[in-house]
Scaffold this motif. Structure first.
Motif, PDB file in Angstrom:
ATOM      1  N   ALA A   1       0.674  -1.173   0.062  1.00  0.00           N
ATOM      2  CA  ALA A   1       0.082  -0.039  -0.009  1.00  0.00           C
ATOM      3  C   ALA A   1       1.056   1.136  -0.202  1.00  0.00           C
ATOM      4  N   GLY A   2       2.016   1.278   0.567  1.00  0.00           N
ATOM      5  CA  GLY A   2       2.977   2.405   0.701  1.00  0.00           C
ATOM      6  C   GLY A   2       3.509   2.495  -0.472  1.00  0.00           C
ATOM      7  N   GLY A   3       3.832   1.544  -1.413  1.00  0.00           N
ATOM      8  CA  GLY A   3       4.322   1.683  -2.521  1.00  0.00           C
ATOM      9  C   GLY A   3       3.464   2.166  -3.651  1.00  0.00           C
ATOM     10  N   VAL A   4       1.991   1.732  -3.438  1.00  0.00           N
ATOM     11  CA  VAL A   4       1.265   2.276  -4.389  1.00  0.00           C
ATOM     12  C   VAL A   4       0.643   3.623  -4.266  1.00  0.00           C
TER      13      VAL A   4
ATOM     14  N   ASN B   1       1.886   9.274  -1.432  1.00  0.00           N
ATOM     15  CA  ASN B   1       1.675  10.191  -0.487  1.00  0.00           C
ATOM     16  C   ASN B   1       1.462   9.760   0.763  1.00  0.00           C
ATOM     17  N   LEU B   2       1.008   8.495   1.139  1.00  0.00           N
ATOM     18  CA  LEU B   2       0.722   7.869   2.351  1.00  0.00           C
ATOM     19  C   LEU B   2       1.637   7.094   3.205  1.00  0.00           C
ATOM     20  N   SER B   3       2.866   6.915   2.195  1.00  0.00           N
ATOM     21  CA  SER B   3       4.027   6.043   2.763  1.00  0.00           C
ATOM     22  C   SER B   3       4.600   6.900   3.913  1.00  0.00           C
ATOM     23  N   LEU B   4       4.877   5.714   4.927  1.00  0.00           N
ATOM     24  CA  LEU B   4       5.794   6.120   6.078  1.00  0.00           C
ATOM     25  C   LEU B   4       6.996   5.478   6.229  1.00  0.00           C
ATOM     26  N   GLY B   5       7.541   5.317   4.758  1.00  0.00           N
ATOM     27  CA  GLY B   5       8.764   4.506   4.840  1.00  0.00           C
ATOM     28  C   GLY B   5       8.746   3.006   5.086  1.00  0.00           C
ATOM     29  N   THR B   6       9.717   2.246   4.672  1.00  0.00           N
ATOM     30  CA  THR B   6       9.642   0.916   5.009  1.00  0.00           C
ATOM     31  C   THR B   6       9.331   0.452   6.504  1.00  0.00           C
ATOM     32  N   LEU B   7      10.077   1.056   7.400  1.00  0.00           N
ATOM     33  CA  LEU B   7       9.877   0.514   8.770  1.00  0.00           C
ATOM     34  C   LEU B   7       8.676   1.088   9.337  1.00  0.00           C
ATOM     35  N   GLY B   8       7.954   2.306   8.981  1.00  0.00           N
ATOM     36  CA  GLY B   8       6.732   2.651   9.315  1.00  0.00           C
ATOM     37  C   GLY B   8       5.412   1.975   8.607  1.00  0.00           C
ATOM     38  N   ASN B   9       5.712   1.794   7.279  1.00  0.00           N
ATOM     39  CA  ASN B   9       4.823   0.836   6.779  1.00  0.00           C
ATOM     40  C   ASN B   9       4.463  -0.535   7.201  1.00  0.00           C
TER      41      ASN B   9
ATOM     42  N   ILE C   1       5.450  -1.620  10.365  1.00  0.00           N
ATOM     43  CA  ILE C   1       4.699  -1.509  11.528  1.00  0.00           C
ATOM     44  C   ILE C   1       3.258  -1.216  11.659  1.00  0.00           C
ATOM     45  N   ALA C   2       3.023  -0.296  10.733  1.00  0.00           N
ATOM     46  CA  ALA C   2       1.284  -0.129  10.642  1.00  0.00           C
ATOM     47  C   ALA C   2       0.781  -1.228   9.922  1.00  0.00           C
ATOM     48  N   GLY C   3       1.488  -1.843   8.987  1.00  0.00           N
ATOM     49  CA  GLY C   3       0.985  -3.168   8.367  1.00  0.00           C
ATOM     50  C   GLY C   3       0.697  -4.270   9.282  1.00  0.00           C
ATOM     51  N   ILE C   4       1.828  -4.558  10.146  1.00  0.00           N
ATOM     52  CA  ILE C   4       1.676  -5.444  11.232  1.00  0.00           C
ATOM     53  C   ILE C   4       0.501  -5.377  12.057  1.00  0.00           C
ATOM     54  N   ILE C   5       0.411  -4.284  12.640  1.00  0.00           N
ATOM     55  CA  ILE C   5      -0.896  -3.881  13.483  1.00  0.00           C
ATOM     56  C   ILE C   5      -1.984  -4.025  12.730  1.00  0.00           C
ATOM     57  N   GLY C   6      -2.292  -3.444  11.734  1.00  0.00           N
ATOM     58  CA  GLY C   6      -3.498  -3.625  10.933  1.00  0.00           C
ATOM     59  C   GLY C   6      -3.588  -5.071  10.521  1.00  0.00           C
ATOM     60  N   GLY C   7      -2.642  -5.819  10.254  1.00  0.00           N
ATOM     61  CA  GLY C   7      -2.837  -7.193   9.647  1.00  0.00           C
ATOM     62  C   GLY C   7      -3.367  -8.068  10.848  1.00  0.00           C
TER      63      GLY C   7
ATOM     64  N   ALA D   1      -4.680  -0.100   7.540  1.00  0.00           N
ATOM     65  CA  ALA D   1      -4.094   0.607   8.578  1.00  0.00           C
ATOM     66  C   ALA D   1      -2.867   1.555   8.155  1.00  0.00           C
ATOM     67  N   LEU D   2      -2.101   1.178   7.099  1.00  0.00           N
ATOM     68  CA  LEU D   2      -1.317   2.203   6.636  1.00  0.00           C
ATOM     69  C   LEU D   2      -1.953   3.434   6.042  1.00  0.00           C
ATOM     70  N   ALA D   3      -3.155   3.149   5.311  1.00  0.00           N
ATOM     71  CA  ALA D   3      -3.797   4.157   4.799  1.00  0.00           C
ATOM     72  C   ALA D   3      -4.364   5.229   5.798  1.00  0.00           C
ATOM     73  N   ILE D   4      -4.869   4.705   6.784  1.00  0.00           N
ATOM     74  CA  ILE D   4      -5.516   5.537   7.759  1.00  0.00           C
ATOM     75  C   ILE D   4      -4.332   6.381   8.635  1.00  0.00           C
ATOM     76  N   VAL D   5      -3.298   5.605   8.902  1.00  0.00           N
ATOM     77  CA  VAL D   5      -2.140   6.194   9.833  1.00  0.00           C
ATOM     78  C   VAL D   5      -1.571   7.293   8.543  1.00  0.00           C
ATOM     79  N   GLY D   6      -1.528   7.097   7.565  1.00  0.00           N
ATOM     80  CA  GLY D   6      -0.587   7.876   6.618  1.00  0.00           C
ATOM     81  C   GLY D   6      -1.577   9.290   6.316  1.00  0.00           C
ATOM     82  N   MET D   7      -2.951   9.222   6.262  1.00  0.00           N
ATOM     83  CA  MET D   7      -4.003  10.094   6.234  1.00  0.00           C
ATOM     84  C   MET D   7      -3.871  11.071   7.631  1.00  0.00           C
ATOM     85  N   ILE D   8      -3.899  10.409   8.722  1.00  0.00           N
ATOM     86  CA  ILE D   8      -3.746  11.277   9.789  1.00  0.00           C
ATOM     87  C   ILE D   8      -2.401  12.008   9.926  1.00  0.00           C
ATOM     88  N   LYS D   9      -1.277  11.358   9.444  1.00  0.00           N
ATOM     89  CA  LYS D   9      -0.009  12.085   9.416  1.00  0.00           C
ATOM     90  C   LYS D   9       0.010  13.158   8.405  1.00  0.00           C
TER      91      LYS D   9
END
Length: 92
Positions: free
Chosen positions: A18-21, A24-32, A34-40, A79-87
């Motif tokens: 999702a961060g690659g696609v 504008n919402l990407s949090l970097g590899t580590l952030g993506n 972490i957000a993905g693990i929690i959301g998953g 989860a990445l999309a939500i966190v990215g929009m908040i950021k």
């Protein structure tokens, strides 16, 4: 236990995809990741509950595996999309 691991790993993959696609919402590899693990984890558990499966069933048939991977991947991406929009909203 294996099903939860599948959810977490597929969540991390889903978050990074999702961060690659959505650059504008990407949090970097580590952030993506972490957000993905929690959301998953959350997404996989919700999908399992909706479909009436339990992570403790111990069944590792193909439908169970696909459900865990799909739930984790979609949950991670969401989860990445939500966190990215908040950021992005907080940066304005």
């Amino acid at each position: 236990m294996e099903q939860i691991i599948l959810q977490l790993v597929s969540g991390a993959v889903g978050g990074n995809l999702a961060g690659g696609v959505m650059k504008n919402l990407s949090l970097g590899t580590l952030g993506n990741s972490i957000a993905g693990i929690i959301g998953g984890g959350v997404g996989g558990q919700i999908l399992s509950a909706v479909l009436g499966m339990s992570a403790g069933d111990g069944g590792m048939d193909i439908s169970s595996i696909l459900t865990q991977v799909a739930g984790g991947g979609v949950g991670g991406g969401a989860a990445l999309a939500i966190v990215g929009m908040i950021k992005n909203a907080m940066a304005k």
